[in-house]
Design a protein around this motif. Structure first.
Motif, PDB file in Angstrom:
ATOM      1  N   VAL A  68     148.089  18.936 -71.640  1.00  0.00           N
ATOM      2  CA  VAL A  68     148.937  19.585 -72.641  1.00  0.00           C
ATOM      3  C   VAL A  68     148.602  19.057 -74.030  1.00  0.00           C
ATOM      4  CG1 VAL A  68     151.310  19.816 -73.423  1.00  0.00           C
ATOM      5  CG2 VAL A  68     150.776  20.130 -71.040  1.00  0.00           C
TER       6      VAL A  68
ATOM      7  N   SER B 200     146.023  27.163 -70.249  1.00  0.00           N
ATOM      8  CA  SER B 200     147.296  26.451 -70.321  1.00  0.00           C
ATOM      9  C   SER B 200     148.058  26.590 -69.006  1.00  0.00           C
ATOM     10  CB  SER B 200     148.140  26.949 -71.490  1.00  0.00           C
ATOM     11  OG  SER B 200     148.574  28.249 -71.257  1.00  0.00           O
ATOM     12  N   LEU B 201     147.777  27.645 -68.236  1.00  0.00           N
ATOM     13  CA  LEU B 201     148.412  27.766 -66.925  1.00  0.00           C
ATOM     14  C   LEU B 201     147.808  26.794 -65.916  1.00  0.00           C
ATOM     15  CD1 LEU B 201     148.824  31.579 -66.371  1.00  0.00           C
ATOM     16  CD2 LEU B 201     150.558  29.902 -66.802  1.00  0.00           C
TER      17      LEU B 201
ATOM     18  N   GLU C  48     145.277  20.463 -75.290  1.00  0.00           N
ATOM     19  CA  GLU C  48     145.306  21.900 -75.520  1.00  0.00           C
ATOM     20  C   GLU C  48     145.707  22.211 -76.962  1.00  0.00           C
ATOM     21  OE1 GLU C  48     147.760  23.863 -72.577  1.00  0.00           O
ATOM     22  OE2 GLU C  48     145.922  23.696 -71.411  1.00  0.00           O
TER      23      GLU C  48
ATOM     24  N   LEU D  87     151.594  13.786 -63.289  1.00  0.00           N
ATOM     25  CA  LEU D  87     152.242  13.703 -64.604  1.00  0.00           C
ATOM     26  C   LEU D  87     151.238  13.221 -65.645  1.00  0.00           C
ATOM     27  CD1 LEU D  87     155.742  12.198 -63.858  1.00  0.00           C
ATOM     28  CD2 LEU D  87     155.109  14.549 -64.241  1.00  0.00           C
TER      29      LEU D  87
ATOM     30  N   ALA E 249     157.831  25.824 -70.210  1.00  0.00           N
ATOM     31  CA  ALA E 249     158.149  25.706 -68.791  1.00  0.00           C
ATOM     32  C   ALA E 249     157.568  24.434 -68.189  1.00  0.00           C
ATOM     33  CB  ALA E 249     157.637  26.931 -68.041  1.00  0.00           C
ATOM     34  N   VAL E 250     156.459  23.935 -68.768  1.00  0.00           N
ATOM     35  CA  VAL E 250     155.912  22.665 -68.279  1.00  0.00           C
ATOM     36  C   VAL E 250     156.926  21.558 -68.512  1.00  0.00           C
ATOM     37  CG1 VAL E 250     154.119  20.957 -68.632  1.00  0.00           C
ATOM     38  CG2 VAL E 250     153.521  23.335 -68.590  1.00  0.00           C
TER      39      VAL E 250
ATOM     40  N   ILE F 258     158.931  30.675 -63.983  1.00  0.00           N
ATOM     41  CA  ILE F 258     157.578  30.837 -64.522  1.00  0.00           C
ATOM     42  C   ILE F 258     156.990  32.169 -64.058  1.00  0.00           C
ATOM     43  CG2 ILE F 258     155.251  29.896 -64.373  1.00  0.00           C
ATOM     44  CD1 ILE F 258     156.733  27.139 -64.116  1.00  0.00           C
TER      45      ILE F 258
ATOM     46  N   VAL G 237     147.541  23.800 -65.871  1.00  0.00           N
ATOM     47  CA  VAL G 237     148.343  22.600 -65.638  1.00  0.00           C
ATOM     48  C   VAL G 237     149.178  22.735 -64.373  1.00  0.00           C
ATOM     49  CG1 VAL G 237     150.083  21.136 -66.668  1.00  0.00           C
ATOM     50  CG2 VAL G 237     148.467  22.298 -68.108  1.00  0.00           C
ATOM     51  N   TYR G 238     149.594  23.961 -64.065  1.00  0.00           N
ATOM     52  CA  TYR G 238     150.525  24.135 -62.947  1.00  0.00           C
ATOM     53  C   TYR G 238     149.906  23.769 -61.619  1.00  0.00           C
ATOM     54  CZ  TYR G 238     153.925  26.074 -65.965  1.00  0.00           C
ATOM     55  OH  TYR G 238     154.824  26.200 -66.960  1.00  0.00           O
TER      56      TYR G 238
ATOM     57  N   LEU H  64     159.665  21.802 -66.041  1.00  0.00           N
ATOM     58  CA  LEU H  64     159.220  21.321 -64.746  1.00  0.00           C
ATOM     59  C   LEU H  64     159.211  19.792 -64.734  1.00  0.00           C
ATOM     60  CD1 LEU H  64     158.416  22.913 -62.310  1.00  0.00           C
ATOM     61  CD2 LEU H  64     156.051  22.681 -62.949  1.00  0.00           C
ATOM     62  N   PHE H  65     158.722  19.206 -65.839  1.00  0.00           N
ATOM     63  CA  PHE H  65     158.723  17.744 -65.963  1.00  0.00           C
ATOM     64  C   PHE H  65     160.123  17.202 -65.761  1.00  0.00           C
ATOM     65  CE2 PHE H  65     155.089  15.572 -68.309  1.00  0.00           C
ATOM     66  CZ  PHE H  65     154.158  16.288 -67.625  1.00  0.00           C
TER      67      PHE H  65
ATOM     68  N   ALA I 129     145.466  31.189 -72.708  1.00  0.00           N
ATOM     69  CA  ALA I 129     146.646  31.349 -71.847  1.00  0.00           C
ATOM     70  C   ALA I 129     146.321  30.872 -70.439  1.00  0.00           C
ATOM     71  CB  ALA I 129     147.093  32.804 -71.826  1.00  0.00           C
TER      72      ALA I 129
ATOM     73  N   TYR J 216     155.617  30.024 -73.698  1.00  0.00           N
ATOM     74  CA  TYR J 216     156.697  29.783 -72.737  1.00  0.00           C
ATOM     75  C   TYR J 216     156.176  29.196 -71.443  1.00  0.00           C
ATOM     76  CZ  TYR J 216     160.161  31.721 -75.699  1.00  0.00           C
ATOM     77  OH  TYR J 216     161.004  31.905 -76.743  1.00  0.00           O
ATOM     78  N   VAL J 217     155.150  29.825 -70.875  1.00  0.00           N
ATOM     79  CA  VAL J 217     154.676  29.340 -69.575  1.00  0.00           C
ATOM     80  C   VAL J 217     153.864  28.065 -69.750  1.00  0.00           C
ATOM     81  CG1 VAL J 217     153.442  29.965 -67.514  1.00  0.00           C
ATOM     82  CG2 VAL J 217     154.641  31.709 -68.784  1.00  0.00           C
ATOM     83  N   GLY J 218     152.982  28.053 -70.753  1.00  0.00           N
ATOM     84  CA  GLY J 218     152.079  26.922 -70.885  1.00  0.00           C
ATOM     85  C   GLY J 218     152.716  25.692 -71.481  1.00  0.00           C
TER      86      GLY J 218
ATOM     87  N   LEU K 217     159.789  27.266 -60.814  1.00  0.00           N
ATOM     88  CA  LEU K 217     158.560  27.998 -60.512  1.00  0.00           C
ATOM     89  C   LEU K 217     158.810  29.504 -60.492  1.00  0.00           C
ATOM     90  CD1 LEU K 217     156.959  25.646 -57.890  1.00  0.00           C
ATOM     91  CD2 LEU K 217     156.334  25.970 -60.259  1.00  0.00           C
TER      92      LEU K 217
ATOM     93  N   ILE L 141     150.285  19.979 -61.510  1.00  0.00           N
ATOM     94  CA  ILE L 141     151.658  19.454 -61.354  1.00  0.00           C
ATOM     95  C   ILE L 141     152.191  19.795 -59.976  1.00  0.00           C
ATOM     96  CG2 ILE L 141     153.990  19.452 -62.233  1.00  0.00           C
ATOM     97  CD1 ILE L 141     153.155  20.175 -64.823  1.00  0.00           C
TER      98      ILE L 141
END
Lengths: 205, 360
Positions: free
Chosen positions: B159, B129-130, B162, B152, A67-68, A36, B132-133, A71-72, B126, A62-64, A33, B136
């Motif tokens: 994802v 797509s963020l 998207e 998950l 990095a997901v 990110i 998702v965080y 994290l997984f 962008a 990278y972030v979308g 995190l 999660i």
């Protein structure tokens, strides 16, 4: 003080601090995190440089996406950190050598840049086209002067993707796979059998 | 107004005040819209099933959402034992901040936009797509296997879809030649035959309708999956799976998740209107507005955007009411094996049209 300077120092400080926390956080999920967060603030720095297209791509890619996956993986794997820390003293010298070489290189690059200016004696970068949106300016250079490098980078990614599939694809025998075409093409005639059962005899089969 | 008063608004302080005022205005209107959107959603759902829906609180039940808001806020906040407390509370905040942040680049009318940036559509992409965080982190921080598995599930779903949304958006960018949302809308001026859904350029661009119309449909369906709406509501699926990533949430944090989801649905509806249905452009040429005051023109334009958004949202709600839920493997197959190849081919076709077509 200039508003931009305040924004820069804020973003830069957050980037450096979260970069530091990536390696010091005890929980690996927290590390990811913080990574990110570092990406995100770096995108903010890009915006300050006027490279908003790159900033957005950094976040999307990278972030979308990348990095997901990090994290997984980190969440799914049960990483035992006491075990990881066991070899710490043993690997410390190698780590310090690598870190030392890297920091010396970075200092040398910084000194050279400071002495010569960023584009000093090297070939000058393509002259920025006035009043052109960022994305268009990048596209004009990327698809003309650097088209071969760009295509080569795409090929490398393609090879990496195929390689990953080849490494992980296993055809186990005896697995019944679902075939949507077959399922949709199934009719009552092909899917069932009507049997007349006489009383007292049952079904012999 | 004197000139000194006008000058004040160009100073950094004045500019900041004006922008904060715009943001507040957009947020307040958005929150009110979400309240009535939830009400409308429930009424449509009820109408399809021949029920009455919410009809007790206020006239016709119009105040139902506000009663729900009060109920959520006064409930006790329970944080599960062993939960990662900071992350548990951060997750809904991330969701709602990202959901509200998206509205900064939305063109509501001619000149009515908080931040008219050149990469507007990428900014939206962008931020979504963020999104998702929030899900999660919420699922993981709950310290519950049901919440984690649910998170998950929904992260994989978001994802996947998207990707196809990205390619559909690229076709629109190719057609308009810009990533600025305001300019994308301006390019579709002059009547519904200039909307991107119908080829984006009158009769000359009519053949590309064969590509853009399916792209609009794919965008709509992917938008359903992206916002976790039925028939793709696998993250929640309250009748067969437990409530997914939000299972440990209650009270205000859950309210924030819900708000983010509803705001995203509204955003997707409006984005569909902006990208494919001409945004705030009227569906016919409007030479009669030339003599109007600018504010009147803006209001007139906003009305069209509003109507289109409501239309798209109505379709969204009807889909929720009449289409049965997808199975998870069917969902993944639809995303990766149907939408992704189709939209990739469409990107190539639209690019070829732009290079070799009549407008080359």
């Amino acid at each position: 003080m200039d508003l931009q300077a305040i924004a820069f120092y804020l973003l830069a400080a957050v980037t450096v601090i979260s970069g530091f926390l990536v390696i010091t956080a005890r929980n690996p999920v927290h590390s990811v995190l913080f990574l990110i967060m570092a990406f995100f603030t770096a995108a903010g720095l890009f915006v300050m440089l006027g490279a908003e297209f790159l900033a957005m791509l950094l976040i999307v890619v990278y972030v979308g996406a990348v990095a997901v996956l990090f994290l997984f993986v980190v969440m799914m794997l049960d990483v035992d950190f006491t075990q990881l820390r066991e070899g710490f003293a043993q690997y410390l010298p190698i780590g310090m050598v690598v870190g030392g070489v890297l920091s010396v290189e970075m200092v040398m690059v910084a000194v050279t840049v400071a002495a010569n200016g960023a584009a000093g004696k090297n070939a000058a970068p393509a002259a920025p086209v006035a009043d052109l949106p960022n994305a268009e300016a990048i596209g004009r250079v990327l698809y003309t002067d650097y088209i071969y490098f760009f295509q080569a980078a795409g090929l490398v990614l393609l090879v990496a993707m195929i390689g990953a599939i080849v490494l992980t694809l296993r055809h186990r025998p005896g697995v019944r796979r679902q075939n949507i075409g077959d399922q949709v093409a199934r009719t009552p005639a092909s899917g069932m059998k009507i049997v007349q059962i006489k009383s007292g005899e049952g079904l012999s089969e | 107004m004197t000139s000194s008063a006008l000058e004040f608004w160009t100073t950094p302080l004045g500019w900041t005040l004006i922008t904060v005022g715009q943001i507040l205005l957009v947020t307040v209107v958005l929150l009110l819209s979400v309240a009535f959107q939830i009400y409308g959603d429930r009424k449509i759902f009820a109408g399809v099933q021949m029920r009455k829906g919410p009809n007790v609180v206020g006239p016709f039940g119009l105040l139902q959402s506000f009663a729900d808001l009060g109920k959520f806020v006064v409930k006790e906040l329970v944080i599960p034992a062993g939960a990662d407390k900071p992350l548990f509370l951060l997750a809904p905040l991330i969701s709602v901040i990202l959901a509200l942040g998206c509205w900064a680049v939305m063109p509501f009318g001619p000149g009515w936009i908080v931040s008219n940036i050149n990469v507007g559509i990428l900014y939206l992409f962008a931020l979504s797509s963020l999104g998702v965080y929030g899900i999660i982190i919420g699922g993981w921080a709950s310290n519950s296997k049901y919440a984690f598995l649910g998170s998950l599930r929904s992260a994989a779903q978001m994802v996947s879809y998207e990707v196809s949304i990205g390619f559909v958006v690229i076709t629109v960018i190719l057609l308009s030649g810009t990533m600025n949302l305001q300019q994308i809308v301006e390019k579709q001026a002059g009547g519904f035959w200039n909307w991107n859904m119908f080829g984006g350029g009158g009769l000359a661009n009519l053949p590309i309708l064969l590509v853009m119309f399916p792209m609009g449909v794919i965008f709509f369906i992917s938008g359903l999956a992206e916002t976790n709406r039925p028939p793709f509501d696998l993250p929640e699926a309250e009748s067969e799976l437990v409530a997914g990533y939000a299972v440990e949430y209650g009270s205000t944090p859950y309210l924030l998740f819900y708000l983010a989801e509803m705001s995203n649905i509204l955003l997707m509806s409006m984005l569909f209107a902006v990208l494919f249905l001409g945004g705030w452009q009227a569906p016919f040429p409007t030479p009669f507005t030339d003599s109007w005051a600018p504010t009147a023109v803006s209001l007139f334009s906003f009305m069209w955007l509003f109507l289109k958004t409501i239309f798209v949202f109505f379709m969204n709600a009807m889909v929720r009411a009449i289409v049965p839920r997808y199975r998870y493997d069917q969902l993944m197959r639809l995303g990766w094996k149907v939408f992704l190849p189709t939209s990739l081919v469409a990107v190539m076709l639209v690019a070829a049209w732009r290079v070799f077509g009549p407008q080359a």
